[in-house]
Design an enzyme around this catalytic site. Structure first.
Site, PDB file in Angstrom:
ATOM      1  N   ASP A  36       0.837  -1.207   0.000  1.00  0.00           N
ATOM      2  CA  ASP A  36       0.000   0.000   0.000  1.00  0.00           C
ATOM      3  C   ASP A  36       0.868   1.251   0.000  1.00  0.00           C
ATOM      4  O   ASP A  36       0.531   2.252  -0.634  1.00  0.00           O
ATOM      5  CB  ASP A  36      -0.912   0.012   1.235  1.00  0.00           C
ATOM      6  CG  ASP A  36      -2.003  -1.037   1.147  1.00  0.00           C
ATOM      7  OD1 ASP A  36      -2.129  -1.665   0.075  1.00  0.00           O
ATOM      8  OD2 ASP A  36      -2.722  -1.233   2.139  1.00  0.00           O
ATOM      9  N   ASP A  40       0.762   4.267  -2.649  1.00  0.00           N
ATOM     10  CA  ASP A  40       0.493   5.647  -2.211  1.00  0.00           C
ATOM     11  C   ASP A  40       1.569   6.616  -2.696  1.00  0.00           C
ATOM     12  O   ASP A  40       1.266   7.749  -3.083  1.00  0.00           O
ATOM     13  CB  ASP A  40       0.391   5.707  -0.679  1.00  0.00           C
ATOM     14  CG  ASP A  40      -0.870   5.031  -0.156  1.00  0.00           C
ATOM     15  OD1 ASP A  40      -1.812   4.856  -0.953  1.00  0.00           O
ATOM     16  OD2 ASP A  40      -0.908   4.684   1.038  1.00  0.00           O
ATOM     17  N   LYS A 118     -25.981 -15.404  -9.782  1.00  0.00           N
ATOM     18  CA  LYS A 118     -26.814 -14.203  -9.932  1.00  0.00           C
ATOM     19  C   LYS A 118     -26.414 -13.220  -8.825  1.00  0.00           C
ATOM     20  O   LYS A 118     -26.614 -13.492  -7.648  1.00  0.00           O
ATOM     21  CB  LYS A 118     -28.290 -14.559  -9.811  1.00  0.00           C
ATOM     22  CG  LYS A 118     -29.218 -13.380 -10.004  1.00  0.00           C
ATOM     23  CD  LYS A 118     -30.672 -13.806  -9.864  1.00  0.00           C
ATOM     24  CE  LYS A 118     -31.572 -12.596  -9.985  1.00  0.00           C
ATOM     25  NZ  LYS A 118     -31.389 -11.636  -8.871  1.00  0.00           N
ATOM     26  N   LYS A 317     -33.826 -19.209  -9.147  1.00  0.00           N
ATOM     27  CA  LYS A 317     -33.768 -18.726  -7.764  1.00  0.00           C
ATOM     28  C   LYS A 317     -33.705 -19.914  -6.806  1.00  0.00           C
ATOM     29  O   LYS A 317     -34.552 -20.805  -6.864  1.00  0.00           O
ATOM     30  CB  LYS A 317     -35.010 -17.871  -7.445  1.00  0.00           C
ATOM     31  CG  LYS A 317     -35.084 -16.535  -8.181  1.00  0.00           C
ATOM     32  CD  LYS A 317     -34.029 -15.579  -7.669  1.00  0.00           C
ATOM     33  CE  LYS A 317     -34.266 -14.165  -8.147  1.00  0.00           C
ATOM     34  NZ  LYS A 317     -35.272 -13.430  -7.396  1.00  0.00           N
ATOM     35  N   CYS A 414     -24.419   0.318  32.710  1.00  0.00           N
ATOM     36  CA  CYS A 414     -24.004   1.249  33.778  1.00  0.00           C
ATOM     37  C   CYS A 414     -25.183   1.904  34.496  1.00  0.00           C
ATOM     38  O   CYS A 414     -24.997   2.569  35.514  1.00  0.00           O
ATOM     39  CB  CYS A 414     -23.084   2.326  33.210  1.00  0.00           C
ATOM     40  SG  CYS A 414     -23.926   3.514  32.133  1.00  0.00           S
ATOM     41  N   CYS A 429     -26.676   5.643  25.453  1.00  0.00           N
ATOM     42  CA  CYS A 429     -26.151   5.859  26.803  1.00  0.00           C
ATOM     43  C   CYS A 429     -25.083   6.932  26.649  1.00  0.00           C
ATOM     44  O   CYS A 429     -24.163   6.778  25.847  1.00  0.00           O
ATOM     45  CB  CYS A 429     -25.531   4.564  27.343  1.00  0.00           C
ATOM     46  SG  CYS A 429     -24.455   4.845  28.776  1.00  0.00           S
ATOM     47  N   CYS A 434     -18.973   4.438  30.583  1.00  0.00           N
ATOM     48  CA  CYS A 434     -19.746   3.196  30.670  1.00  0.00           C
ATOM     49  C   CYS A 434     -18.830   2.024  30.290  1.00  0.00           C
ATOM     50  O   CYS A 434     -18.192   2.055  29.231  1.00  0.00           O
ATOM     51  CB  CYS A 434     -20.934   3.265  29.716  1.00  0.00           C
ATOM     52  SG  CYS A 434     -21.773   1.696  29.483  1.00  0.00           S
TER      53      CYS A 434
END
Length: 670
Positions: A36, A40, A118, A317, A414, A429, A434
């Site tokens: 990568d 880049d 498909k 199908k 919590c 929350c 928490c």
């Protein structure tokens, strides 16, 4: 444009060719040959040369993203109709199809067919002229679709230029399906849940919604794929069969179906369909059937079409995999941003050979809408063989003892009071400390797309958190081998490997770190945008939302959450602690200040014939920061007038919109 030295021109052309080849290796073959980082660096060099010299090839990978959002999609007419397929729901119906084909051909000989999976996505047509992609459109009603060219260009598996084949046609329309892999579908839905947005019902809807975005940058933020399998209008080349066409597509670096079988007669077709049914369990995408086509194009022409469907193809199908089971409970699961999601606990039931005991319900509105109660018998379906979901309730089996489910008023972990913002489906929350949120934030921080700590899976995080060894993701970098050696699953070697993996993760990129921090509303794409606009993490400290909204594609809501995060001293303290423990952050994505955009903020409408193709002029406007609209209004800044202008000129004059000749337009770009 500046006079370009020949060596620079050749370097740009070489970089474009090499980068497109590496895109093909990565996105189509799933077999990259460079890292990568190397990719880049090449892309960055190309961007620098393009910006300096203004020499941009139409198939440059830099042209995949960058178009301004549209007000609406333009209509796009198909030169050959894009027909839908008739369905077969049983083997007998397949045999009937074969008998019908033979009858219409007036032959008893076995017919040669092709069989392929498909794909469950959005049907799209790619139009190429002299090898260059110039238009992409949806199926629409089969005759007229929508122009989605800018969005399709963001899908890196799709070639912008046809290469690698012996002969390039003058014109060709290639059909296929744009789809999402299941893991990307789940990632998008998880992100939408965390943002309090409605989830997509299935990958098909998600793919369609991703492609039909007025802002191409949203499409670009989702990892879409395409499978090419059909041909429309063609000029300058002739194919004799479907198999020959598929081979040509492969040579041309187009993504093709995962499986294509040439079958002689209907019995071989049935065998191929059974083979796909076995294979689809391992496919990363959803498939609910197989497509059968007469292989010979000459025979296809003889068979012709009905009003909406070809007589030479059919979609088989597979039977839907469903089961009925009892809903034992609905648990409230707390995510890293505090969103509380309902999870159905089921009496285990076998569906399609797999035991299902849990199902997500996405949000509390869905529980209310489907009137799902604890104790109900529910219908569970494994969509695409992977994702179990409740599609309905068997109400005639109710006894009266079922319990209605209430939206939680307090966090199940919590105990804090929950909050639901007006207009949002998410129940939250808001206690940042928490334990459930803390645990999920650590999991997210360590995940593959974030800090990528190998060997630190969810179960290990839960173990370390429950034992009080880690209470914050910062604590991961304080871990010593003796802290984990002897814990379940950790002997001498495994504990050593985990410590090494944690140390390795200290070297990362800014975009990965931003994503890992788990800022609300900031996914991978927004993290990359921030990395492109800020050289280092410290540049975001105490940032104001007003500055952030100046970045294209960063909205007010996202800007506000980023501002809140980087103005919270506890968060800044945690980042500084990470740095003290050896965190090294590189930012290869940072883009230096670009040249000014002369048309920034201006809206143009084009009428008449111009010296260059309209699409090319449109791109020139968009690259210079402008926007192109299809109709004249009081919001139009300029009407660009070519030869033989239409009614738009009269409307512009009536609205006192300024008009420009092509020469005047070019001067504005200087």
């Amino acid at each position: 444009m500046k006079q370009i030295p020949e060596d620079i021109k050749k370097e740009i052309e070489k970089l474009v060719k090499e980068l497109n080849y590496h895109n093909y290796r990565y996105y189509v073959l799933d077999s990259p040959v460079i890292s990568d980082e190397e990719y880049d660096m090449m892309l960055r060099r190309l961007k620098e040369l393009e910006e300096k010299w203004g020499y941009i090839l139409p198939d440059s990978p830099t042209q995949r993203v960058g178009a301004a959002p549209s007000e609406k999609f333009e209509k796009a007419e198909h030169r050959e109709p894009m027909l839908s397929l008739d369905n077969a729901f049983s083997i007998e119906e397949l045999r009937d199809f074969d008998a019908r084909v033979k009858r219409l051909l007036g032959s008893s000989e076995e017919v040669e067919y092709t069989v392929e999976p498909k794909y469950d996505g959005l049907a799209v047509e790619l139009s190429y002229k002299d090898g260059l992609l110039y238009k992409a459109s949806t199926r629409g009603d089969g005759y007229v679709g929508e122009d989605i060219t800018q969005n399709i260009k963001t899908i890196k598996a799709i070639p912008l230029r046809i290469e690698g084949v012996d002969k390039i046609p003058e014109e060709i329309d290639i059909r296929g399906e744009v789809y999402l892999n299941i893991d990307e579908f789940e990632r998008i839905n998880k992100e939408r849940i965390e943002k309090g947005e409605p989830v997509f019902a299935n990958p098909r809807n998600a793919a369609s919604g991703s492609v039909r975005q007025l802002d191409p940058s949203i499409t670009a933020s989702r990892r879409l794929y395409m499978s090419c399998y059909g041909i429309g209008y063609v000029k300058g080349i002739e194919f004799k069969s479907q198999i020959e066409f598929i081979e040509w597509l492969k040579k041309g670096r187009f993504p093709v179906p995962a499986y294509v079988k040439l079958a002689k007669g209907i019995e071989e077709v049935i065998e191929a369909i059974k083979e796909i049914e076995k294979l689809r369990q391992g496919y990363p995408f959803e498939t609910d059937g197989a497509v059968v086509k007469v292989n010979s194009f000459e025979l296809q022409r003889k068979l012709g079409t009905k009003t909406r469907e070809p007589r030479w193809a059919i979609a088989y199908k597979y039977p839907a995999h469903q089961g009925i089971t009892k809903l034992k409970d609905i648990l409230a699961s707390v995510g890293r941003t505090g969103v509380i999601t309902p999870v159905a606990v089921l009496e285990p039931v076998k569906i399609g050979g797999v035991t299902v005991s849990r199902s997500t319900l996405h949000n509390w509105d869905e529980v209310e809408r489907k009137d799902i109660r604890v104790g109900d018998y529910v219908i569970v379906e494994r969509a695409g063989e992977v994702i179990p979901h409740i599609i309905g309730v068997v109400k005639d089996r109710r006894t009266g003892e079922e319990k209605e489910v209430k939206i939680p008023e307090h966090c199940p972990v919590c105990g804090s009071k929950t909050v639901r913002e007006p207009g949002e489906v998410a129940v939250k929350c808001i206690n940042f400390n928490c334990p459930a949120q803390v645990e999920e934030r650590i999991k997210h921080f360590a995940s593959r797309r974030a800090m990528n700590i190998e060997g630190l899976g969810d179960k290990t995080v839960e173990l370390l958190h429950n034992k009080g060894i880690i209470k914050h993701f910062v604590d991961l970098y304080k871990l010593r081998q003796e802290d984990i050696k002897g814990l379940p699953g950790f002997a001498e070697l495994s504990s050593k490997k985990l410590i090494e993996a944690i140390a390795k993760s200290k070297k990362t990129t800014l975009s990965r770190l931003l994503y890992a921090l788990g800022i609300s509303q900031v996914g991978e794409y927004a993290s990359k945008l921030l990395a492109q606009h800020f050289r280092k993490l410290e540049d975001l400290y105490h940032i104001k939302a007003e500055k952030l909204v100046q970045i294209p594609q960063i909205g007010e809501k996202t800007a506000k959450t980023i501002e809140q995060f980087f103005n919270n001293e506890e968060n800044l303290k945690a980042i500084e602690e990470l740095k003290r423990m050896g965190l090294k952050v590189e930012n290869p994505e940072f883009e230096e200040e670009k040249k000014p955009s002369p048309l920034k903020g201006l809206t143009f409408v084009i009428t008449g014939t111009l010296p260059k193709p309209r699409e090319e002029v449109k791109e020139m406007i968009e690259k210079a920061g402008g926007k192109v609209s299809s109709s004249v209004s009081k919001n139009t800044d300029y009407l660009l007038v070519g030869e033989d202008p239409g009614s738009k000129l009269a409307k512009a004059q009536a609205l006192r919109v300024k008009t420009l000749s092509y020469e005047e337009f070019l001067k504005m770009l200087e």
